[in-house]
Design a protein around this motif. Structure first.
Motif, PDB file in Angstrom:
ATOM      1  N   LYS A 138      49.392  16.312  30.443  1.00  0.00           N
ATOM      2  CA  LYS A 138      48.492  17.493  30.234  1.00  0.00           C
ATOM      3  C   LYS A 138      49.302  18.736  29.718  1.00  0.00           C
ATOM      4  N   GLU A 139      50.406  18.808  30.485  1.00  0.00           N
ATOM      5  CA  GLU A 139      51.479  19.948  30.017  1.00  0.00           C
ATOM      6  C   GLU A 139      51.664  19.889  28.731  1.00  0.00           C
ATOM      7  N   ALA A 140      52.090  18.828  28.232  1.00  0.00           N
ATOM      8  CA  ALA A 140      52.508  18.495  26.653  1.00  0.00           C
ATOM      9  C   ALA A 140      51.365  18.946  25.858  1.00  0.00           C
ATOM     10  N   LEU A 141      49.919  18.452  26.337  1.00  0.00           N
ATOM     11  CA  LEU A 141      48.853  18.559  25.452  1.00  0.00           C
ATOM     12  C   LEU A 141      48.474  20.030  25.310  1.00  0.00           C
ATOM     13  N   LEU A 142      48.769  20.756  26.502  1.00  0.00           N
ATOM     14  CA  LEU A 142      48.385  22.284  26.383  1.00  0.00           C
ATOM     15  C   LEU A 142      49.564  22.996  25.666  1.00  0.00           C
ATOM     16  N   LYS A 143      50.726  22.585  25.792  1.00  0.00           N
ATOM     17  CA  LYS A 143      51.689  23.228  24.948  1.00  0.00           C
ATOM     18  C   LYS A 143      51.461  23.154  23.462  1.00  0.00           C
ATOM     19  N   GLU A 144      51.005  21.776  23.033  1.00  0.00           N
ATOM     20  CA  GLU A 144      50.803  21.574  21.580  1.00  0.00           C
ATOM     21  C   GLU A 144      49.588  22.117  21.238  1.00  0.00           C
ATOM     22  N   ALA A 145      48.574  22.456  22.175  1.00  0.00           N
ATOM     23  CA  ALA A 145      47.464  23.022  21.790  1.00  0.00           C
ATOM     24  C   ALA A 145      47.567  24.612  21.632  1.00  0.00           C
ATOM     25  N   SER A 146      48.560  25.143  22.326  1.00  0.00           N
ATOM     26  CA  SER A 146      48.832  26.584  22.051  1.00  0.00           C
ATOM     27  C   SER A 146      49.702  26.979  20.661  1.00  0.00           C
ATOM     28  N   LYS A 147      50.369  25.662  20.483  1.00  0.00           N
ATOM     29  CA  LYS A 147      51.121  25.852  19.155  1.00  0.00           C
ATOM     30  C   LYS A 147      50.226  25.839  17.850  1.00  0.00           C
ATOM     31  N   ASN A 148      49.279  24.801  18.153  1.00  0.00           N
ATOM     32  CA  ASN A 148      48.206  24.679  16.886  1.00  0.00           C
ATOM     33  C   ASN A 148      46.863  25.269  17.003  1.00  0.00           C
ATOM     34  N   CYS A 149      46.905  26.234  18.016  1.00  0.00           N
ATOM     35  CA  CYS A 149      45.811  26.982  18.312  1.00  0.00           C
ATOM     36  C   CYS A 149      44.319  26.203  18.503  1.00  0.00           C
ATOM     37  N   LEU A 150      44.672  24.974  19.167  1.00  0.00           N
ATOM     38  CA  LEU A 150      43.647  24.239  19.469  1.00  0.00           C
ATOM     39  C   LEU A 150      42.925  24.711  20.731  1.00  0.00           C
ATOM     40  N   THR A 151      41.705  24.831  20.702  1.00  0.00           N
ATOM     41  CA  THR A 151      40.902  25.395  21.998  1.00  0.00           C
ATOM     42  C   THR A 151      39.402  24.593  21.909  1.00  0.00           C
ATOM     43  N   GLY A 152      38.822  25.433  22.721  1.00  0.00           N
ATOM     44  CA  GLY A 152      37.454  24.915  22.904  1.00  0.00           C
ATOM     45  C   GLY A 152      37.163  23.348  23.345  1.00  0.00           C
ATOM     46  N   SER A 153      36.097  22.809  22.800  1.00  0.00           N
ATOM     47  CA  SER A 153      35.436  21.673  23.162  1.00  0.00           C
ATOM     48  C   SER A 153      36.760  20.345  22.830  1.00  0.00           C
ATOM     49  N   ALA A 154      37.271  20.652  21.649  1.00  0.00           N
ATOM     50  CA  ALA A 154      38.465  19.588  21.170  1.00  0.00           C
ATOM     51  C   ALA A 154      39.485  19.291  22.333  1.00  0.00           C
ATOM     52  N   LEU A 155      39.736  20.476  22.863  1.00  0.00           N
ATOM     53  CA  LEU A 155      40.898  20.607  24.083  1.00  0.00           C
ATOM     54  C   LEU A 155      40.233  19.883  25.374  1.00  0.00           C
ATOM     55  N   GLN A 156      39.137  20.498  25.455  1.00  0.00           N
ATOM     56  CA  GLN A 156      38.493  20.051  26.771  1.00  0.00           C
ATOM     57  C   GLN A 156      38.250  18.423  26.805  1.00  0.00           C
ATOM     58  N   ASP A 157      37.872  17.893  25.693  1.00  0.00           N
ATOM     59  CA  ASP A 157      37.718  16.617  25.449  1.00  0.00           C
ATOM     60  C   ASP A 157      39.037  15.579  25.567  1.00  0.00           C
ATOM     61  N   LYS A 158      40.188  16.117  24.997  1.00  0.00           N
ATOM     62  CA  LYS A 158      41.362  15.404  25.433  1.00  0.00           C
ATOM     63  C   LYS A 158      41.688  15.580  26.971  1.00  0.00           C
ATOM     64  N   LEU A 159      41.560  16.710  27.619  1.00  0.00           N
ATOM     65  CA  LEU A 159      42.085  16.675  28.940  1.00  0.00           C
ATOM     66  C   LEU A 159      40.779  15.900  29.898  1.00  0.00           C
ATOM     67  N   ALA A 160      39.705  15.730  29.340  1.00  0.00           N
ATOM     68  CA  ALA A 160      38.812  14.968  30.290  1.00  0.00           C
ATOM     69  C   ALA A 160      39.270  13.401  29.846  1.00  0.00           C
ATOM     70  N   GLU A 161      39.657  13.106  28.593  1.00  0.00           N
ATOM     71  CA  GLU A 161      39.995  11.625  28.627  1.00  0.00           C
ATOM     72  C   GLU A 161      41.116  11.408  29.474  1.00  0.00           C
ATOM     73  N   LEU A 162      42.131  12.301  29.616  1.00  0.00           N
ATOM     74  CA  LEU A 162      43.433  12.101  30.677  1.00  0.00           C
ATOM     75  C   LEU A 162      42.916  11.808  31.809  1.00  0.00           C
ATOM     76  N   ASP A 163      42.067  12.863  32.347  1.00  0.00           N
ATOM     77  CA  ASP A 163      41.699  12.634  33.871  1.00  0.00           C
ATOM     78  C   ASP A 163      40.711  11.432  33.954  1.00  0.00           C
ATOM     79  N   SER A 164      40.199  10.841  33.006  1.00  0.00           N
ATOM     80  CA  SER A 164      39.211   9.731  33.265  1.00  0.00           C
ATOM     81  C   SER A 164      40.348   8.441  33.141  1.00  0.00           C
TER      82      SER A 164
END
Length: 357
Positions: free
Chosen positions: A157-183
């Motif tokens: 999750k930490e790696a995904l959030l860092k990557e998202a901040s670098k690539n300016c990835l926000t919104g539903s795309a980021l939430q979907d990936k986080l939800a996938e990890l939680d599942s």
């Protein structure tokens, strides 16, 4: 039946009963010991009580989580207690024979001294550790598997959030990936998986991880038995001097003596137990490299540097409750089993003698 065999079988039986009763506390305590937290995080974190942690395990892993690794643990307990009490009795018999021989020569009173009790327990404990350490490595792995998996997910999750901040990835795309990890649920993890994992990581030597602190931990049962046997001897001598009838101690008295002995041993050796558990658990629990260990000395130095002295006493209150109660039950049940075994052996020998006539 020899008294060594009787004590070995009784120790195995008593150990199994004590282990089943106290296993949930042992599972929680192992997780407490293996959790790596820096000094700053430890100071800022809210310390949870043992009962709350038990409820957390039930919530995250179900009731089965409290008994993760129970099967190999019961095998380890039966083997460990059986081996320990067998060799303890063998060495005790030899020590008693030496003491009697010394008395015949006019040296000593014919009883085993405190130092001899320490040596007897140390020899029995060392043999026990060398033979059963692989089982306890597997048990520790199974008890902390979910904990390690959770750490891996947190890192992802930490790696995904860092990557998202670098690539300016926000919104539903980021939430979907986080939800996938939680599942993603922790993988099923049994004895064979633990064996394969340990062998893949470190080869055959991996099954003896933590052997140095474990061998040093032999002083725990040595101290325990020194206190127990000395207290028992004192109680019997005092009772005989007062001529209070039978010198035999009751099951309750054995329970209390066992509790006192284990309490003293646990408090004096607990830091070594934490180091042993850290080495045997999955190193993923450590998160970053500063909290992962390559060996005993590395573990001790890193714990001092990153966690301070409190790190060596994590979960000690839980361990005191679990180990003292388990030791009390074990001593009490074991002594009763020995009486039963010897009584049955005596009856069998009488039957054989009468039939021979």
């Amino acid at each position: 039946m020899s008294n060594a065999v009787a004590n070995g079988l009784a120790g195995a039986g008593g150990g199994i009963i004590a282990q089943i009763i106290t296993y949930p506390l042992q599972t929680v305590n192992t997780r407490q010991q293996t959790e790596r937290v820096s000094k700053q995080s430890f100071a800022n974190s809210k310390r949870l009580g043992t009962l709350v942690q038990i409820l957390q395990v039930i919530r995250s892993d179900g009731w089965g989580g409290l008994y993760s690794g129970l099967k190999p643990s019961l095998l380890g307990t039966a083997a460990s207690q059986g081996i320990y009490y067998f060799f303890y009795q063998v060495f005790k018999n030899k020590a008693e024979a030496i003491a009697i021989a010394r008395r015949a020569k006019g040296r000593g009173d014919g009883t085993i001294g405190m130092f001899s009790w320490l040596l007897v327990a140390a020899f029995a404990g060392s043999l026990n550790v060398l033979l059963t350490n692989p089982i306890w490595v597997l048990v520790t792995r199974m008890q902390t598997h979910t904990q390690a998996e959770r750490k891996i997910m947190e890192e992802r999750k930490e790696a995904l959030l860092k990557e998202a901040s670098k690539n300016c990835l926000t919104g539903s795309a980021l939430q979907d990936k986080l939800a996938e990890l939680d599942s993603i649920k922790p993988r099923p993890y049994g004895t064979l998986q633990a064996v394969h994992e340990v062998h893949t990581e470190s080869g055959i030597a991996g099954f003896w991880k933590g052997i140095i602190p474990t061998l040093i931990m032999v002083c725990n049962p040595s101290i325990q038995f020194m206190i127990y046997e000395s207290s028992l001897k004192h109680m019997k001598t005092k009772r005989a001097a007062r001529k209070q009838g039978s010198k035999n101690v009751t099951a309750l008295e054995v329970f209390l003596l066992g509790a006192i002995a284990k309490l003293g041993a646990t408090i004096s050796t607990y830091p070594l137990l934490v180091v042993k558990s850290r080495l045997q658990a999955k190193q993923e629990i450590g998160g970053n490299i500063s909290l992962r260990y390559s060996g005993t000395f590395d573990a001790i130095t890193k714990m001092i540097k990153y966690e301070g002295l409190p790190g060596f006493y994590k979960g000690m209150s839980t361990k005191i409750v679990q180990s003292v109660f388990a030791a009390s039950v074990l001593f009490m049940v074991k002594e009763e089993f020995v009486k039963i075994y010897m009584l049955l052996a005596d009856k069998c020998s009488r039957v054989l003698l009468s039939s021979a006539k």
